[in-house]
Design a protein around this motif. Structure first.
Motif, PDB file in Angstrom:
ATOM      1  N   THR A 122       0.848  -1.180   0.000  1.00 31.21           N
ATOM      2  CA  THR A 122       0.000   0.000   0.000  1.00 31.21           C
ATOM      3  C   THR A 122       0.888   1.236   0.000  1.00 31.21           C
ATOM      4  N   GLY A 123       0.321   2.341  -0.389  1.00 34.26           N
ATOM      5  CA  GLY A 123       1.083   3.574  -0.455  1.00 34.26           C
ATOM      6  C   GLY A 123       1.389   4.142   0.917  1.00 34.26           C
ATOM      7  N   LEU A 124       2.218   5.126   0.924  1.00 35.33           N
ATOM      8  CA  LEU A 124       2.618   5.826   2.135  1.00 35.33           C
ATOM      9  C   LEU A 124       1.409   6.538   2.720  1.00 35.33           C
ATOM     10  N   LYS A 125       1.211   6.432   4.021  1.00 32.55           N
ATOM     11  CA  LYS A 125       0.083   7.079   4.688  1.00 32.55           C
ATOM     12  C   LYS A 125       0.581   8.346   5.384  1.00 32.55           C
ATOM     13  N   CYS A 126      -0.165   9.434   5.185  1.00 34.13           N
ATOM     14  CA  CYS A 126       0.258  10.734   5.706  1.00 34.13           C
ATOM     15  C   CYS A 126      -0.927  11.453   6.340  1.00 34.13           C
ATOM     16  N   PHE A 127      -0.614  12.365   7.294  1.00 38.46           N
ATOM     17  CA  PHE A 127      -1.626  13.284   7.779  1.00 38.46           C
ATOM     18  C   PHE A 127      -1.898  14.283   6.678  1.00 38.46           C
ATOM     19  N   GLN A 128      -3.173  14.745   6.582  1.00 40.77           N
ATOM     20  CA  GLN A 128      -3.512  15.691   5.528  1.00 40.77           C
ATOM     21  C   GLN A 128      -4.385  16.813   6.071  1.00 40.77           C
ATOM     22  N   CYS A 129      -3.923  18.031   5.901  1.00 41.07           N
ATOM     23  CA  CYS A 129      -4.686  19.248   6.199  1.00 41.07           C
ATOM     24  C   CYS A 129      -4.487  20.190   5.039  1.00 41.07           C
ATOM     25  N   GLY A 130      -5.526  20.873   4.656  1.00 35.66           N
ATOM     26  CA  GLY A 130      -5.372  21.901   3.638  1.00 35.66           C
ATOM     27  C   GLY A 130      -4.561  23.025   4.232  1.00 35.66           C
ATOM     28  N   ILE A 131      -5.212  24.074   4.648  1.00 38.53           N
ATOM     29  CA  ILE A 131      -4.552  25.164   5.356  1.00 38.53           C
ATOM     30  C   ILE A 131      -5.245  25.252   6.698  1.00 38.53           C
TER      31      ILE A 131
END
Length: 117
Positions: free
Chosen positions: A18-27
């Motif tokens: 599976t791909g790398l898992k990351c935290f995600q926030c716009g701004i």
């Protein structure tokens, strides 16, 4: 028993990664508890930016070409500079101020929702 062990090892090797898992926030100026999975040519990134007197944080997946680049931009006549900091371990791009695990965030949401039942 050896055959069972060999079958388990082969199954592990055959299962696609599976791909790398990351935290995600716009701004955001607050906690980042959302997650995303990066594509093959992407890495986790984080950016800390100060625009005027406001400190802004963003994170997620980015193309590897963007890593380490410093960019100056203008938004509504306010200039700001940021550097895209990349990493390649699951959830390595947590917020600089506070890191909140997905498990902790989920438990907090569940407790909050149970208050309405």
């Amino acid at each position: 028993m050896k055959l069972l062990f060999l079958a388990a090892v082969l199954t592990y090797l055959v299962v696609p990664g599976t791909g790398l898992k990351c935290f995600q926030c716009g701004i955001s100026t607050s906690l980042c508890i959302f997650s995303t999975t990066c594509d093959a040519n992407e890495m986790c990134f984080s950016r800390n930016t100060t625009a005027g007197s406001i400190k802004v944080y963003s994170s997620g997946c980015t193309n590897t070409e963007n890593c380490g680049k410093q960019v100056t931009d203008t938004l509504a006549t306010v200039s700001y500079t940021y550097t895209t900091v990349c990493c390649n371990v699951d959830y390595c791009n947590g917020a600089a101020a506070v890191k909140l695990s997905l498990l902790t965030g989920s438990v907090m949401a569940l407790v909050w929702m149970m208050g309405y039942l």
